[in-house]
Design a protein around this motif. Sequence first.
Motif, PDB file in Angstrom:
ATOM      1  N   ASP A  98      -7.798  -3.775  -3.292  1.00 16.55           N
ATOM      2  CA  ASP A  98      -7.044  -3.071  -2.662  1.00 16.55           C
ATOM      3  C   ASP A  98      -6.731  -2.479  -3.904  1.00 16.55           C
ATOM      4  N   ASP A 100      -3.346  -0.535  -3.947  1.00 20.05           N
ATOM      5  CA  ASP A 100      -2.440  -0.783  -3.578  1.00 20.05           C
ATOM      6  C   ASP A 100      -1.556  -0.959  -4.455  1.00 20.05           C
ATOM      7  N   GLN A 102      -1.780  -4.604  -3.722  1.00 19.65           N
ATOM      8  CA  GLN A 102      -0.723  -5.132  -2.959  1.00 19.65           C
ATOM      9  C   GLN A 102      -1.556  -7.171  -3.043  1.00 19.65           C
ATOM     10  N   ARG A 205       3.339  -2.714  -0.642  1.00 20.14           N
ATOM     11  CA  ARG A 205       2.245  -1.749  -0.984  1.00 20.14           C
ATOM     12  C   ARG A 205       3.242  -0.726  -2.132  1.00 20.14           C
TER      13      ARG A 205
HETATM   14 MG    MG Z   1      -2.027  -2.271   1.092  1.00 20.81          MG
END
Ligand code: MG
Length: 318
Positions: A98, A100, A102, A205
């Motif tokens: 991802d 972000d 994470q 995030r």
């Molecule tokens: Mg995320």
Amino acid sequence: MSRLLSIIVPCFNEEEVLPLFCEKVGEVTASLKKDKDIETEYIFVDDGSKDHTLDLMRQYHLKDPRIHYISFSRNFGKEAGLYAGLQEAKGDYVCVMDADLQDPPSLLPEMIDTVEKGDYDCCATRRVTRTGESKVRSFFARLFYKLVNHGSDTEIVDGARDFRLMSRKMTDAVLSMCEYNRFSKGIFSWVGFQTKWIDYENIERAAGTTSWSFRKLCHYAIDGLVGYTTKPLEFAAWFGFFFFCISIIGILVIIIKKLAFGDPVAGWASTVVIILFCSGIQLLCTGIIGEYLAKTYLEVKNRPIYIVKEKDEDAEKK
Ligand code: MG
Ligand code: UDP
């Protein structure tokens, strides 16, 4: 011998976090090159973002040819983004991540080691905590995993993230599944191969906001359920059978009562309640069947999973 790692990053409105992502992942991939002689290519998939995500991707590509990008003509969803990325990836190892942060990039060296040793074709991650998530959301997530695992032969691991590193063999297997209704967690599990799981605490995030509303998550859960188990159909049939038996008993009771006591009709309210209840159940079961029918309909139409608006070669023209 140098090997290539492809990192696939689906992005939807990620302008805030993308520079940070490149910085953090860049540090890790630089050390991979130094320590293990592993080259990296990035495949950013812009899933119809409405902000400046695509502009950033263009800039990155022009600065660094190892960074590739694909931009969709509209928002097709993360699953379509992953598929597009996997199709573009040329690496010996393919990682899905991802934007972000994470998914901690610091796990990459360990994941590569695991797959490189040859015992595993995939190294996947799962979060063991759900910190930062609302109680209601966690409750429904748990319920979903219980339902889908109860009704399906494909195991869908609770807390599993899409963050994983796969060998070329496994990537090709995932690509061979070109269904329209994609549910990656199920697909990764369905193709088999040995998977090693790495646990980690949930990380929030780095910037920006999640694009998954509760409604979107519900649709995602229904996709997972309908895609990997036909138990709800059986459940509908059993429900129907159960009420059929009850109605036979009810009819017999009424006939006997009438013959024995000549009972006048009474209990209007209870009759209405029963009618409402039964028609409710019927609608529910029709709805379940409809859900499967709709999925079949979409699958049969054989539409493309995504439509590309712009790719690497268009960057210079812009
Ligand atoms: Mg995320
Ligand atoms: N994403 C996407 N298309 C969408 C929604 C999300 O490509 O329609 C991407 C998003 O940019 C991010 C990843 O999927 O890189 C995970 O999304 P998000 O962080 O919003 O989900 P969460 O981590 O809350 O499950």
